[in-house]
Scaffold this motif. Sequence first.
Motif, mmCIF file in Angstrom:
data_model
loop_
_atom_site.group_PDB
_atom_site.id
_atom_site.type_symbol
_atom_site.label_atom_id
_atom_site.label_comp_id
_atom_site.label_asym_id
_atom_site.label_seq_id
_atom_site.Cartn_x
_atom_site.Cartn_y
_atom_site.Cartn_z
ATOM 1 N N ARG A 127 -49.472 92.278 71.903
ATOM 2 C CA ARG A 127 -50.035 91.530 70.309
ATOM 3 C C ARG A 127 -51.654 91.048 70.304
ATOM 4 O O ARG A 127 -51.904 90.942 68.972
ATOM 5 C CB ARG A 127 -49.048 90.244 70.590
ATOM 6 C CG ARG A 127 -49.658 89.156 71.607
ATOM 7 C CD ARG A 127 -48.417 87.850 71.249
ATOM 8 N NE ARG A 127 -48.933 86.883 72.055
ATOM 9 C CZ ARG A 127 -49.250 86.011 71.214
ATOM 10 N NH1 ARG A 127 -49.733 86.003 69.692
ATOM 11 N NH2 ARG A 127 -50.466 85.104 71.353
ATOM 12 N N CYS A 164 -50.465 79.411 66.130
ATOM 13 C CA CYS A 164 -48.762 80.923 65.499
ATOM 14 C C CYS A 164 -47.492 80.183 66.695
ATOM 15 O O CYS A 164 -48.296 79.054 68.111
ATOM 16 C CB CYS A 164 -48.248 81.678 65.162
ATOM 17 S SG CYS A 164 -49.092 83.138 67.084
ATOM 18 N N CYS A 167 -48.631 82.019 70.090
ATOM 19 C CA CYS A 167 -50.436 81.250 70.938
ATOM 20 C C CYS A 167 -49.131 79.954 71.387
ATOM 21 O O CYS A 167 -50.102 79.537 72.569
ATOM 22 C CB CYS A 167 -50.915 81.447 70.032
ATOM 23 S SG CYS A 167 -51.424 82.621 69.639
ATOM 24 N N SER A 186 -56.148 82.332 70.052
ATOM 25 C CA SER A 186 -55.746 82.804 68.536
ATOM 26 C C SER A 186 -54.823 84.172 69.012
ATOM 27 O O SER A 186 -55.214 84.568 70.144
ATOM 28 C CB SER A 186 -56.301 82.178 67.375
ATOM 29 O OG SER A 186 -57.383 83.554 67.896
ATOM 30 N N CYS A 187 -53.954 84.826 67.951
ATOM 31 C CA CYS A 187 -54.278 85.973 67.692
ATOM 32 C C CYS A 187 -54.237 86.587 66.124
ATOM 33 O O CYS A 187 -55.021 86.111 65.892
ATOM 34 C CB CYS A 187 -52.784 85.733 67.798
ATOM 35 S SG CYS A 187 -51.589 85.123 67.102
ATOM 36 N N CYS A 190 -52.743 83.901 63.874
ATOM 37 C CA CYS A 190 -53.011 82.986 63.458
ATOM 38 C C CYS A 190 -54.441 82.864 63.658
ATOM 39 O O CYS A 190 -55.310 81.414 62.827
ATOM 40 C CB CYS A 190 -52.501 81.672 64.327
ATOM 41 S SG CYS A 190 -52.921 82.264 65.678
HETATM 42 ZN ZN ZN Z 1 -50.775 82.970 67.364
#
Ligand code: ZN
Length: 777
Positions: A127, A164, A167, A186-187, A190
């Motif tokens: 992800r 998010c 996360c 983070s990803c 978000c």
């Molecule tokens: Zn995230």
Amino acid sequence: MKILSNRIARKIFISGIVQGVGFRPFIYRLAKKFKLKGYVRNLGGSEVEVLIEGPKILVEEFIRSINIEKPRAAKIESLVVEEAAPIGANDFVILKSDKKAKLYSMIPPDFGVCEYCLSEVLDPNSRHYRYPFNSCAWCGPRFSIIEKLPYDRENTSMRDFPLCEDCMREYTDPTNIRRFHIQGISCPKCGPKVWLATTDGEKIEVDDPITEAAKLVDEGYIIAVKGLGGFHIAALATDDDVVLKLRKRKRRRYKPFALMALDIEVAQQIVEIDSKAREILESPEKPIVLLPEKDDSSVSKYVAPGLDKQGVMLPYTPLHYLLLKDTRDRFLIMTSGNKKGKPMCTDEQCAITRLSGIVDFFLFHNRRIINRVDDSVVRFTDGELTFLRRSRGYAPVWIRLPFKLNKKIIAFGAELQNAGAVGFDDKVVLTQFIGDTDEIENLDYLNRALKFFSSVYEIDPSEAILVADKHPRYASRLLAEKWAHQYKSKLVHIQHHYAHIVSVLAEKKFPLDSKVIGIAIDGLGYGDDGQIWGGEIFVASYKEYIRVGHLEYHYMPGGDLAVIYPIRMVISILSKFMEEEEIIQFLKKRNLIKGLRKGVPELKIVFKQLATAPRTSSLGRVLDAASHLLNICYERTYEGEPAIKLEAAAKNGRLISELLEIPIKTNNGKIIIQTSKLFENLVNNLHNSKNDLAYTIQLGLGLALGRVASDVATRYGIDHIVVSGGAAVNSYIVKGIKTMAKEKELTVLLPNKVPAGDGGIALGQVAIAGAKLLENS
Ligand SMILES: [Zn+2]
Ligand SMILES: [Zn+2]
């Protein structure tokens, strides 16, 4: 009963970089692995406390494993094991930080992207695939995004990006090795976003801004890239036209540009990389490393003109990696995004205002940079790692003094490539690289950095001791005087070269009563006699110094002009043994009348200026003059240029024995190294190759300094010679010093943790002021 008697407990106190790097979850997992009980908690002061309880053999194995298996970014300064009574714990837990015991915490530095984050970025099933801000416990930004302590997400610019659901799940899962309780994660869902923009700052709609930016770079465009601690300017390094275009736009004639290479394999196509170099290139700090360029490298000759080395670094964020991966060469120029003399930009507005005349496009992102951090720069000096610039990855890691300060101290450093420092307890925190503080914006940055660290470490300037350089015209000293006036605090002034030497004493943790021989060699510093020093031999301790010897004084006709145009130093030195007319004929014959706008008529003015000029014992000026005399460099367009090019010209040089010995005399009890005799000798030996001459001159100067230092050491019964100052990174000079010291079985020490140049001076300033306070208390 037998089993119980085997059960022991130990309290372990671990300090260093152990907070914000996944250290507690690591201890937790390690304890679980050995099925041990107890707890781990942060104590503040960058210290972690562990209580561990279980069978003796496993407890001992646990303690051994801490050092071996610790997280990549963690650094253990000390690990103290104490006996403890078993408390009969039935689990291992992570306790909340002990707020009461809170000492000062170390602000973690920024860490280069780790291999695990990178593999996620490259994995289409992850992800975090192609996510430019992927980070974890072991890597990612820290100092650059911190507004204040403690290091919690809400005190960093990551607070703009609430976690998010995915996360948050990782953040709260203690079995998640790399993301449990890690503040900066983070990803793509978000986290921050990147976008491409025109020079007006207008967003360009594209599918993938990074791929598009790579395509543009390949087409020869120049792009400003917002990175971790500031902006870079990215451009092709293999295309002469592009490099020259960049030089013209940046108004940077010769100063080398740094390169960023995708990985070690790509870097190996450019420079020679041995195991030591590889280790530092791949370290979490990921500095720029100056390394010998390969003969068949495809780098344009305009990237580092006249030099034998290239400054190379590896990508330290996924953003950089993705950008490089998509380019044709897989390495690029990555020079700091600033206007000549100004600090590097850290926000979009600065970039649009200042860089739009230099670049064609911007690659922006929306994570705010709180603390500017420039790339760190290191090199090898006669095989030893030395710092040219200590910033990203290293600042603001504190340096431990061998003694405790009884007052807090704020040091303002010197002038060029400056850094300040604050001192408290037994710790000195050097600021990140500030730049030349004769530029008002850099001075302002020093002011802000010192205020930031004073506030973080609760230093009240009105109760602290302020320290400045002795130079009456240094802007950093004037700033210190302003603080002293405003806060009514005590200000002390410390001689420049003495601070250089003591910075090494402090770094190497010499005990308070130690004495060393100091060789301080650099471009310039204000001397106690009002002259310009820079080739000094001291007997020094934390509390005092005696100047026992120095390089011969030469006039600096035109003052600062003699720093920019080495011909002025050549004339000054030649006038010690040649008549004016003789000098003119000599310079004409050898095509050396360069750096004088009006030619021979100006030469006559220089002769007149000699009588009233300031005098200098600077090694830098001697190297500059030699560089000019050997037709290597006629003008200094960046700091140290003539001397750096002289060092480059000495590569694989051979010894000219007639030139090697530089005479010494004693004057008023001081030993003088007669550099004018070296030049007299040089003038008569110019038929030799430039290469051999450059080599012999530098080695000879090192031998002369080493000889004097060793003699004095023997006389005083001292075992250590400490070398510092900007010229202490010159391999040939250091080699000469070490050769002489070895004959007398003396140890030569260079600074390996702070810059030998003025960026390390604040450490010496704190140590000297601190030691003097102890003496007076
Ligand atoms: Zn995230
Ligand atoms: Zn990572």
